[in-house]
Enzyme design. Structure first.
Site, PDB file in Angstrom:
ATOM      1  N   GLU A   1      -9.473  92.698  62.957  1.00 32.36           N
ATOM      2  CA  GLU A   1      -8.944  93.554  62.169  1.00 32.36           C
ATOM      3  C   GLU A   1      -7.842  92.593  61.240  1.00 32.36           C
ATOM      4  O   GLU A   1      -7.017  92.288  61.412  1.00 32.36           O
ATOM      5  CB  GLU A   1      -8.036  94.635  62.936  1.00 32.36           C
TER       6      GLU A   1
ATOM      7  N   TRP B   1      -5.058 105.581  68.912  1.00 30.24           N
ATOM      8  CA  TRP B   1      -4.094 106.610  68.718  1.00 30.24           C
ATOM      9  C   TRP B   1      -2.709 105.974  68.198  1.00 30.24           C
ATOM     10  O   TRP B   1      -1.949 106.764  67.499  1.00 30.24           O
ATOM     11  CB  TRP B   1      -3.850 107.687  69.700  1.00 30.24           C
TER      12      TRP B   1
ATOM     13  N   HIS C   1      -2.829  93.481  69.480  1.00 32.31           N
ATOM     14  CA  HIS C   1      -2.985  94.267  68.218  1.00 32.31           C
ATOM     15  C   HIS C   1      -1.953  93.378  67.099  1.00 32.31           C
ATOM     16  O   HIS C   1      -0.875  93.120  67.765  1.00 32.31           O
ATOM     17  CB  HIS C   1      -2.786  95.767  68.438  1.00 32.31           C
TER      18      HIS C   1
END
Length: 252
Positions: A168, A11, A96
């Site tokens: 990613e 989120w 991340h």
């Protein structure tokens, strides 16, 4: 080797506690069997306790979006992995690209965080990925491989076997661009090959490697058809309950 698929919604810095509770209540009873696919949500710190409470009794896994490498102390603004474990959190997302870029986290920071997460009985989801410049220069495999090796340094074979790695490509996060099916497969296999080189093929065969980067209900099945893609770490498409549930439909 059969690895259970894992679809996790990230989120990021979205949803207040009321919105988060409504989302969890909307999806918790509609998840596919956990024998087929593992489903999870990485909630921001301010909604984590609400999300954990709302998810009780369901098969939905809950992740924090970050934690520190110390359990307590004078670290203003940080999240304690010990407290995350005490709260009932299952996973912690670390590394991340937004954390690396905006908050200057290094591979060494991420490695220390992984060790602290395991020390507290939690499981890390370790992110890796290259910039567009690195991708276009043909250096993605080398760059991502170095990230993975550094993040896993000093971990045990047992620990590495149980963790999740999310590949990613930075150029595909929130841009609407997504890697081709071949790109995703080749890079996720490259990640697994690094694990095999460092820890052996038996360990690499157990590690779940997710793809992330503009994954949507419309393309998730393509990625999940790749032999080395074991799931997805999904941003925007995980913010609405219907969209999140649709991401899990590939198992049908």
């Amino acid at each position: 080797m059969s690895r259970k698929p894992f679809i996790a919604g990230n989120w990021k810095m979205n949803k207040n506690p009321e919105e988060a509770k409504a989302f969890i209540e909307a999806v918790a009873s509609k998840l596919p069997s956990s024998e087929l696919v593992e489903a999870g949500i990485a909630a921001p710190a301010l909604t984590l306790s609400t999300v954990l409470e709302a998810a009780k009794g369901s098969e939905l896994k809950i992740a924090a979006q970050n934690s520190y490498f110390e359990n307590s102390g004078a670290f203003t603004g940080e999240n304690s992995p010990k407290v995350l474990a005490e709260m009932g959190t299952d996973y912690v997302v670390i590394g991340h690209s937004e954390r690396r870029d905006y908050f200057h986290e290094t591979d060494q920071d991420i490695n220390k965080k992984a060790k602290a997460i395991f020390a507290n009985g939690l499981t890390p989801i370790i992110c890796c990925g290259e910039s567009l410049e690195t991708y276009e220069a043909g250096k993605a495999v080398e760059f991502v491989g170095a990230q993975v090796s550094a993040a896993l340094a000093g971990l045990s074979e047992e620990q590495v076997s149980s963790l999740v790695i999310a590949y990613e490509p930075i150029w595909a996060i929130g841009t609407g661009k997504s890697a081709t099916q071949d790109d995703a497969q080749n890079m996720c296999k490259a990640v697994r090959d690094v694990v095999a080189a460092d820890f052996g093929q038996a360990v690499a065969d157990k590690v779940r490697v997710q793809y992330g980067g503009s994954v949507k209900p419309e393309n998730v099945a393509e990625y999940m058809a790749c032999p080395d893609v074991d799931g997805a770490l999904v941003g925007g498409a995980s913010l609405e309950a219907e969209s999140f549930l649709a991401l899990l439909d590939f198992v049908k």
